[in-house]
Design an enzyme around this catalytic site. Structure first.
Site, mmCIF file in Angstrom:
data_model
loop_
_atom_site.group_PDB
_atom_site.id
_atom_site.type_symbol
_atom_site.label_atom_id
_atom_site.label_comp_id
_atom_site.label_asym_id
_atom_site.label_seq_id
_atom_site.Cartn_x
_atom_site.Cartn_y
_atom_site.Cartn_z
ATOM 1 N N GLU A 248 46.112 13.031 0.223
ATOM 2 C CA GLU A 248 47.372 12.776 -0.475
ATOM 3 C C GLU A 248 48.561 13.340 0.291
ATOM 4 O O GLU A 248 49.700 13.102 -0.071
ATOM 5 C CB GLU A 248 47.321 13.388 -1.880
ATOM 6 C CG GLU A 248 46.256 12.802 -2.794
ATOM 7 C CD GLU A 248 46.525 11.362 -3.174
ATOM 8 O OE1 GLU A 248 47.655 10.872 -2.919
ATOM 9 O OE2 GLU A 248 45.610 10.718 -3.716
ATOM 10 N N ASP B 103 37.390 11.797 0.293
ATOM 11 C CA ASP B 103 38.522 12.712 0.275
ATOM 12 C C ASP B 103 38.378 13.695 -0.882
ATOM 13 O O ASP B 103 37.755 13.394 -1.898
ATOM 14 C CB ASP B 103 39.857 11.961 0.210
ATOM 15 C CG ASP B 103 39.797 10.700 -0.637
ATOM 16 O OD1 ASP B 103 38.804 10.495 -1.351
ATOM 17 O OD2 ASP B 103 40.751 9.911 -0.579
#
Length: 376
Positions: A128, A69
């Site tokens: 997130e 990520d």
């Protein structure tokens, strides 16, 4: 890729944290690094602010996926680094700068040391929030380049460098954001009987929400409802017409998530009646549980014990949320914790992971993926 180069990459990435689907500088930086690799060995495709990188195998029978990520968090950095965030109010406080650097290190290894199978690297945005894993996996690019197995890691500040922790089955919880807006009738503080006070309604609702887990979730299961922010009103002598509650829901089972939401909605309907107001609920981003495929996870743990000097331990499931859960819902795979030995935890403004962990992860995953590429 040499240790010094990886260290510099991590520090460069640490300086430019960006939030979900706004990782423009990050994507360009990654593309610049990837452009230095021989183009006959890799294929690159972009998707929004993410990147797919396929390292072609010599004699492929499957594709091994590795996800990293790439987004940061809206946190003002308070570390002692001389390479602090150059974006005020944003920081790589969850270690995604580590995750990207590790992926580049593993990728470099397979460019220089090709194996039979394809190795696909997914540099994924918006972990997130609002969530990039599911749409990335459902994209047109992924239809052509869908891995047969997929792995990922997450740094763990609590564990020492050289330690890996994971478990078969449930690793991370189902999570959902929670936003509740209340609208009543405001007015002068001296005439409360002519108003419908949303500060009072909000406070009552927060108290009621704390009964949901205690009285509606199996005691042998686990769930959490946290209201982390309340806003309402304008000044001290005006009764509030509006109030907003912001929070999170976390459960260890899909069934409990459904039950918790059902009860929240019932309580909100009761507040509407009891306080003569209107209410709306928004669940925002919702992440599916990370459920590690049991055979692959056990094989990985046994591989570490038999073929490396690193320590592997079985951990407990956590209430952490991770949208990697959408990937392992569709593809056999697993996630694991990587020890980085920081005095401060995830999402903390003073998180300072030990960079030695980068090289631990690159060595470990290069060996493991090589091992998987020998299996037919």
């Amino acid at each position: 890729m040499i240790k010094e180069k990886l260290g510099q990459i991590r520090r460069d990435l640490h300086r430019i944290p960006e939030i979900g689907f706004q990782e423009f500088k990050t994507q360009q930086y990654l593309l610049n690094v990837l452009s230095q690799f021989p183009n006959e060995r890799i294929e690159i495709k972009t998707w929004k602010t993410g990147i797919f990188v396929l390292v072609n195998g010599i004699n492929p029978t499957k594709t091994i996926g590795y996800r990293a990520d790439i987004d940061g968090l809206p946190i003002t950095e308070e570390t002692d680094y001389d390479f602090q965030s150059e974006h005020p109010g944003y920081m790589h406080a969850c270690g995604h700068d580590f995750h990207m650097t590790i992926a580049l290190g593993i990728l470099s290894h397979f460019v220089e040391n090709p194996v039979d199978d394809h190795v696909l690297f997914l540099f994924q945005p918006a972990e997130e929030g609002p969530g990039g894993a599911e749409p990335m996996l459902n994209s047109e690019v992924a239809k052509d380049w869908k891995p047969d197995i997929v792995t990922a890691l997450h740094i763990s500040p609590e564990l020492p460098v050289g330690t890996v922790a994971t478990k078969p089955g449930l690793l991370f919880a189902n999570t959902s954001e929670l936003f509740i807006d209340l609208k009543g009738k405001g007015g002068h503080a001296a005439y409360p009987h002519t108003t419908n006070d949303m500060v009072v309604a909000a406070c009552s609702l927060v108290t009621q929400l704390q009964t949901v887990v205690a009285r509606n979730v199996d005691p042998l299961d686990s769930a959490v409802i946290t209201i982390g922010k309340i806003t309402g009103g304008t000044v001290q002598n005006i009764i509030a017409e509006n109030a907003r509650l912001e929070g999170t829901i976390r459960t260890l089972s899909v069934q409990s998530m459904d039950k918790v939401k059902e009860r929240i909605e019932a309580l909100v309907r009761g507040v509407e009646i009891g306080y003569s107001c209107k209410a709306t609920i928004d669940y925002g981003s919702m992440y599916h549980q990370v459920f590690n495929e049991e055979t692959l996870t056990m094989e990985f743990m046994e591989f570490i014990s038999a073929n490396t000097d690193f320590t592997v331990q079985e951990c407990k499931e956590a209430m952490t949320g991770e949208d990697f859960g959408y990937m392992v819902e569709q593809i056999p795979g697993f996630m694991f914790w990587l020890g980085v030995d920081s005095s401060y935890g995830l999402h903390h403004a003073k998180l300072m992971p030990d960079e030695e962990a980068i090289h631990v992860a690159v060595e470990l995953m290069s060996k493991y993926i090589t091992f998987k590429a020998t299996q037919k």
